[in-house]
Write an enzyme that holds these catalytic residues in place. Structure first.
Site, PDB file in Angstrom:
ATOM      1  N   GLU A  53      62.714  32.673  52.249  1.00  0.00           N
ATOM      2  CA  GLU A  53      62.643  33.216  53.427  1.00  0.00           C
ATOM      3  C   GLU A  53      62.583  32.190  54.726  1.00  0.00           C
ATOM      4  O   GLU A  53      62.217  31.253  54.962  1.00  0.00           O
ATOM      5  CB  GLU A  53      61.053  33.748  53.597  1.00  0.00           C
ATOM      6  CG  GLU A  53      60.595  34.717  52.561  1.00  0.00           C
ATOM      7  CD  GLU A  53      61.695  35.932  52.797  1.00  0.00           C
ATOM      8  OE1 GLU A  53      62.048  36.133  54.057  1.00  0.00           O
ATOM      9  OE2 GLU A  53      61.364  36.887  51.934  1.00  0.00           O
ATOM     10  N   CYS A 108      59.855  32.806  62.763  1.00  0.00           N
ATOM     11  CA  CYS A 108      61.174  32.884  62.359  1.00  0.00           C
ATOM     12  C   CYS A 108      61.993  34.130  62.873  1.00  0.00           C
ATOM     13  O   CYS A 108      63.274  34.094  62.989  1.00  0.00           O
ATOM     14  CB  CYS A 108      61.191  32.807  60.950  1.00  0.00           C
ATOM     15  SG  CYS A 108      60.056  34.120  60.167  1.00  0.00           S
ATOM     16  N   GLY A 140      60.848  28.517  55.137  1.00  0.00           N
ATOM     17  CA  GLY A 140      61.255  27.490  56.020  1.00  0.00           C
ATOM     18  C   GLY A 140      62.550  27.621  56.400  1.00  0.00           C
ATOM     19  O   GLY A 140      63.188  28.753  56.738  1.00  0.00           O
TER      20      GLY A 140
END
Length: 533
Positions: free
Chosen positions: A209, A243, A187
């Site tokens: 992560e 991400c 997140g």
């Protein structure tokens, strides 16, 4: 007892039975996990269509294929990963069994993310299962339809060992109050800090992560057309909600217009003139994020796109030009289809710009010069660095995936995921003999013992090479009988009850008039090659 407490308790009780120790059990669970994503493919696709407007083929390509690969790899390599790992020894431990034994940690909490709610939730679970852990899975409540499908997991996996807890922030907070043996969170860094803080109460290790603003430097001497094609793909896939998507471009002002023109061509090629009606262009996850992303455009000059539809959570592929470092869009991770361009005066200034900010999860550089690429590698730091492409490092299981600093801690994928969720236990098995060697460490600590301690403790031994050297030494000892200048070579079997080191040290003391050239051990024989002074 709350639902969250009960889930953790059941998982721990099941783990303590030892049921997950056999590799056969773990392999069965991994195969059942694969059966889940196969048999529930339609449910998964429908859920992702509702959550993120992902097409069925995009779901397969970016959620399922990589997960299947991780499962297949874990099944095929599990025996190798879980086996004892030999290590080099020193002379003091040469006759001992010394190895690393991977063992399960216990109960792992996996907190998933909403942008790739299948892949980034279940890939860590693959590592947890392969390592022999029990797990509590917490899907993101933001991708609510996919979370509902995740509730079917216990119908495929051991329902006691693998628990699924759905819900929102209160449920996550309650889970974080419980004691786990590892927490794996994917997140943003804000929540990552809260996870780390909660874990600290139980001294629980974490894998975080996270993300951040991943820069993309375009060298003016590269093939700009191909560079922009790959950047466009990496940025607007999943509507920018990745991400490791390129967050912003750094380039010289002389090529900014060319970069914009090439990206415009690629957007039209990939998503047609009307991305809003195109099946493979996604949507922002909800209206809250829609408003946040649209607000980031304020104060910047729009070169491409810029329009949106709040009722459908649609934001067009957008490029901003001549963006300043202090603008709103540069203050946080964008996580949407907005691509700012910042102009710099060459590589040196680009590196300085990158290093003045938090270390990113990924760093991208497009250049035809290996010198430029090597300079970027040597003078920056990031979770990963890719030259002349975007995102594809995520597909390679032999590369550890993870961040550094603000972009995360820990790593996974393939064997790295197995090791991350295992305790790598150091083991040394010694017999109750060979006591002569221990005289070196027992008091009194004399100068002579110190001299021998340096030999036995500082010399690393490669056993395979040691055996080869031993064979060569025996042959050399036999040959020494006919070599002029060597005398007194002896080959003696080790006396019963006397260890080799004792015998060697005694022999060295007796032969005070000689110089010891080589010693070796093979099948209980001790060889001393001596040359008279």
């Amino acid at each position: 007892m709350s639902r969250e407490q009960l889930a953790v308790q059941k998982a721990r009780e099941a783990f303590l039975t030892g049921i997950s120790k056999p590799l056969e059990y773990r392999i069965k669970q991994l195969k059942n996990l694969k059966r889940f994503i196969t048999e529930r493919a339609t449910d998964i696709s429908e859920a992702l269509r509702k959550d993120l407007y992902k097409s069925e083929n995009a779901t397969q390509m970016f959620e399922i294929i990589g997960l299947e690969g991780e499962i297949n790899l874990a099944v095929s390599k599990l025996a190798e990963w879980a086996a004892p790992r030999p290590v080099n020894k020193n002379l003091l431990t040469i006759s001992d069994d010394v190895y690393i034994q991977p063992e399960p940690l216990g109960v792992v909490l996996v907190i998933g993310a909403w942008n790739y709610p299948i892949a980034v939730t279940l890939q860590p679970l693959v590592g947890a299962i392969a390592a022999g852990n029990a797990a509590v899975v917490k899907p993101s409540e933001v991708s609510s339809h996919t979370a509902k499908v995740m509730e079917l997991l216990p119908h495929y996996l051991d329902p006691e060992m693998y628990q699924v807890v759905t819900g929102g922030v209160p449920e996550t907070q309650e889970l974080l109050k419980q004691r786990f043996d590892h927490i794996f969170y994917t997140g943003n860094s804000t929540v990552g800090k809260l996870v780390m803080e909660a874990a600290a109460h139980h001294l629980t290790p974490v894998t975080l992560e996270l993300g951040g603003k991943s820069p993309c430097y375009i060298d003016k001497n590269c093939d700009i057309r191909i560079a922009c094609r790959r950047i466009t793909w990496g940025k607007y896939m999943n509507c920018g909600q990745t991400c490791i998507a390129p967050d912003y471009i750094l380039c010289e002002s002389s090529i900014q217009d060319q970069v914009i023109n090439e990206i415009q061509k690629c957007i039209q090629e990939f998503y047609t003139n009307d991305p809003k009606s195109f099946a493979d262009y996604g949507r922002i996850i909800n209206q809250r994020h829609f408003k946040r992303i649209m607000a980031l455009i304020e104060g910047s000059s729009v070169a491409i796109g810029g329009d949106g539809d709040e009722s459908e959570c649609y934001i067009a592929p957008t490029v901003l030009r001549d963006v300043k470092s202090g603008s709103k869009v540069m203050q946080e991770e964008i996580f949407g289809p907005i691509l700012p361009i910042i102009t710099v005066n060459g590589l040196k200034e680009a590196i300085q710009f990158i290093n003045e900010r938090e270390k990113p999860l990924a760093l991208y550089i497009f250049s035809s010069s290996s010198k430029v690429i090597k300079q970027m590698i040597s003078e920056t730091s990031s979770g990963a660095l890719l030259a002349n492409d975007c995102l594809v490092h995520f597909t390679i299981s032999d590369l550890p995936f993870g961040g550094v600093g603000n972009s995360g801690t820990g790593r996974y994928h393939g064997k790295y995921g197995f090791d991350q969720l295992s305790h790598l236990r150091s083991c040394l098995i010694k017999k109750l003999n060979m006591e002569g060697v221990n005289r070196i460490r027992y008091p009194p600590h004399t100068t002579e013992k110190l001299r021998w301690a340096r030999v036995f403790l500082l010399k690393q031994v490669n056993l395979a090479r040691w055996r080869q050297m031993a064979q060569v030494a025996l042959l050399a000892a036999l040959a020494a009988f006919v070599v002029k200048g060597y005398k007194g070579t002896c080959i003696r079997p080790e006396p019963d009850g006397t260890d080799i080191t004792d015998w060697f040290m005694q022999s060295h003391d007796v032969c005070s008039q000689s110089q010891v050239i080589h010693t070796s051990v093979q099948k209980g024989a001790c060889v001393v090659m001596q040359r008279y002074k």
